[in-house]
Design a protein around this motif. Structure first.
Motif, mmCIF file in Angstrom:
data_model
loop_
_atom_site.group_PDB
_atom_site.id
_atom_site.type_symbol
_atom_site.label_atom_id
_atom_site.label_comp_id
_atom_site.label_asym_id
_atom_site.label_seq_id
_atom_site.Cartn_x
_atom_site.Cartn_y
_atom_site.Cartn_z
ATOM 1 N N GLY A 54 -5.907 -68.219 44.895
ATOM 2 C CA GLY A 54 -4.849 -68.616 45.922
ATOM 3 C C GLY A 54 -3.705 -69.163 45.154
ATOM 4 O O GLY A 54 -3.383 -69.002 43.962
ATOM 5 N N LEU A 55 -2.460 -69.688 45.960
ATOM 6 C CA LEU A 55 -1.359 -70.080 45.192
ATOM 7 C C LEU A 55 -0.868 -71.330 46.231
ATOM 8 O O LEU A 55 -0.748 -71.239 47.528
ATOM 9 C CB LEU A 55 -0.464 -69.305 45.456
ATOM 10 C CG LEU A 55 0.985 -69.306 44.654
ATOM 11 C CD1 LEU A 55 1.007 -69.586 43.412
ATOM 12 C CD2 LEU A 55 1.855 -67.908 45.044
ATOM 13 N N PHE A 74 -1.540 -71.516 40.676
ATOM 14 C CA PHE A 74 -2.689 -70.596 41.138
ATOM 15 C C PHE A 74 -3.707 -70.503 40.240
ATOM 16 O O PHE A 74 -3.906 -71.749 39.791
ATOM 17 C CB PHE A 74 -1.800 -69.334 41.058
ATOM 18 C CG PHE A 74 -1.055 -68.731 39.499
ATOM 19 C CD1 PHE A 74 -1.996 -67.790 38.883
ATOM 20 C CD2 PHE A 74 0.089 -69.261 39.090
ATOM 21 C CE1 PHE A 74 -1.372 -67.642 37.547
ATOM 22 C CE2 PHE A 74 0.421 -68.961 37.953
ATOM 23 C CZ PHE A 74 -0.148 -68.133 37.233
ATOM 24 N N GLU A 75 -4.456 -69.543 40.582
ATOM 25 C CA GLU A 75 -5.689 -69.535 40.005
ATOM 26 C C GLU A 75 -5.782 -70.119 38.249
ATOM 27 O O GLU A 75 -5.048 -69.757 37.739
ATOM 28 C CB GLU A 75 -6.592 -68.312 39.989
ATOM 29 C CG GLU A 75 -6.680 -67.606 41.255
ATOM 30 C CD GLU A 75 -5.618 -66.850 41.624
ATOM 31 O OE1 GLU A 75 -5.936 -66.669 43.090
ATOM 32 O OE2 GLU A 75 -4.496 -66.796 41.178
ATOM 33 N N MET A 162 3.709 -64.933 38.562
ATOM 34 C CA MET A 162 4.383 -65.876 39.796
ATOM 35 C C MET A 162 5.645 -64.907 40.399
ATOM 36 O O MET A 162 5.943 -65.101 41.495
ATOM 37 C CB MET A 162 4.928 -67.253 39.382
ATOM 38 C CG MET A 162 3.584 -67.949 39.534
ATOM 39 S SD MET A 162 4.392 -69.792 39.258
ATOM 40 C CE MET A 162 3.550 -70.310 37.783
ATOM 41 N N ILE A 163 6.300 -64.391 39.468
ATOM 42 C CA ILE A 163 7.321 -63.418 40.104
ATOM 43 C C ILE A 163 7.025 -62.325 41.197
ATOM 44 O O ILE A 163 7.602 -62.336 41.858
ATOM 45 C CB ILE A 163 8.151 -62.549 38.781
ATOM 46 C CG1 ILE A 163 8.766 -63.722 37.852
ATOM 47 C CG2 ILE A 163 9.004 -61.570 39.366
ATOM 48 C CD1 ILE A 163 9.933 -64.407 38.552
ATOM 49 N N LYS A 164 5.597 -61.947 40.890
ATOM 50 C CA LYS A 164 5.266 -60.944 41.736
ATOM 51 C C LYS A 164 4.757 -61.627 42.839
ATOM 52 O O LYS A 164 4.616 -60.968 44.096
ATOM 53 C CB LYS A 164 3.854 -60.181 41.003
ATOM 54 C CG LYS A 164 4.278 -59.437 40.001
ATOM 55 C CD LYS A 164 2.935 -58.642 39.223
ATOM 56 C CE LYS A 164 3.298 -58.211 37.865
ATOM 57 N NZ LYS A 164 2.034 -57.858 37.227
ATOM 58 N N ARG A 165 4.196 -62.992 42.957
ATOM 59 C CA ARG A 165 3.511 -63.368 44.318
ATOM 60 C C ARG A 165 4.116 -64.528 45.069
ATOM 61 O O ARG A 165 4.081 -64.853 46.088
ATOM 62 C CB ARG A 165 2.372 -64.249 43.652
ATOM 63 C CG ARG A 165 1.203 -63.235 43.215
ATOM 64 C CD ARG A 165 -0.075 -63.886 42.437
ATOM 65 N NE ARG A 165 -0.751 -64.599 43.406
ATOM 66 C CZ ARG A 165 -2.028 -65.464 42.905
ATOM 67 N NH1 ARG A 165 -2.167 -65.183 41.481
ATOM 68 N NH2 ARG A 165 -2.536 -66.091 43.699
#
Length: 194
Positions: A54-55, A74-75, A162-165
């Protein structure tokens, strides 16, 4: 969940099978729903948390009630209000889940016991803290010396996952930029890449 932690530890230091078993005994697990708090400002941070899935975001609220993001995790990342955790004082940060999240947690007492009983973990955390200081120093340089576009591009290059999520408004808060500025930079760069 423990496999992610053990893998992270083994990337930094060598651990024996016996160490792995002992490490496991110090941690408890917790699942968080999206937007659920791990820690709220004003509470005492009783546990240091390792994200196995997760995040999360750590942030404080400014005088206007706007979120000012201090960090994402995140992970494979650790997260806490470290001052509150180490000194057992009231937290100034809120920590909540951006996605459904699973964490492994350790209390301060167990953290200190673990460092004494498993000396390689002392070295592991020393490496993490050294890397964290380097990262924080670099973040101050970027924050104070880079243009808005340079800040975003540096973040995007170093943190493609992170840019994706992470929603762009949260990235904007982390970088100290307006969401509109980040949208404009993203649009400009997507046009340049076509």
């Amino acid at each position: 969940m423990l496999d992610v932690l053990l893998s992270h530890i083994q990337n930094k230091v060598a651990v024996t099978d016996e160490d792995k078993e002992r490490i496991h005994s110090f941690f408890t697990s917790r699942k968080l729903r999206k937007k659920q708090y791990l820690l709220q400002e004003g509470d005492i941070c009783k546990r240091l948390s390792f994200v196995s899935k997760g995040l999360l975001k750590a942030y404080f609220l400014d005088e206007k009630g706007n979120e000012r993001i201090n960090m994402f995790a995140f992970e494979g990342w650790w997260i806490s209000d470290f001052n509150s955790f180490i000194h057992q004082e009231k937290a100034v940060l809120n920590i909540d889940a951006i996605e459904e999240t699973e964490v492994l947690m350790i209390t301060l007492a167990d953290y200190e016991k673990m460092l004494l009983k498993i000396p390689v973990m002392d070295r592991y955390f020393r490496i993490l803290y050294q890397n964290s200081l380097v990262t924080k120093d670099y973040r101050l340089i970027v924050s104070n010396g880079y243009t808005a576009e340079e800040k975003y591009m540096e973040f995007a290059q170093k943190n493609p996952e992170m840019i994706k999520r992470v929603p762009h408004n949260l990235i904007a808060s982390y970088l100290g930029l307006a969401p509109e500025t980040v949208s404009r930079i993203r649009k400009k760069n997507s046009l340049n890449n076509t």
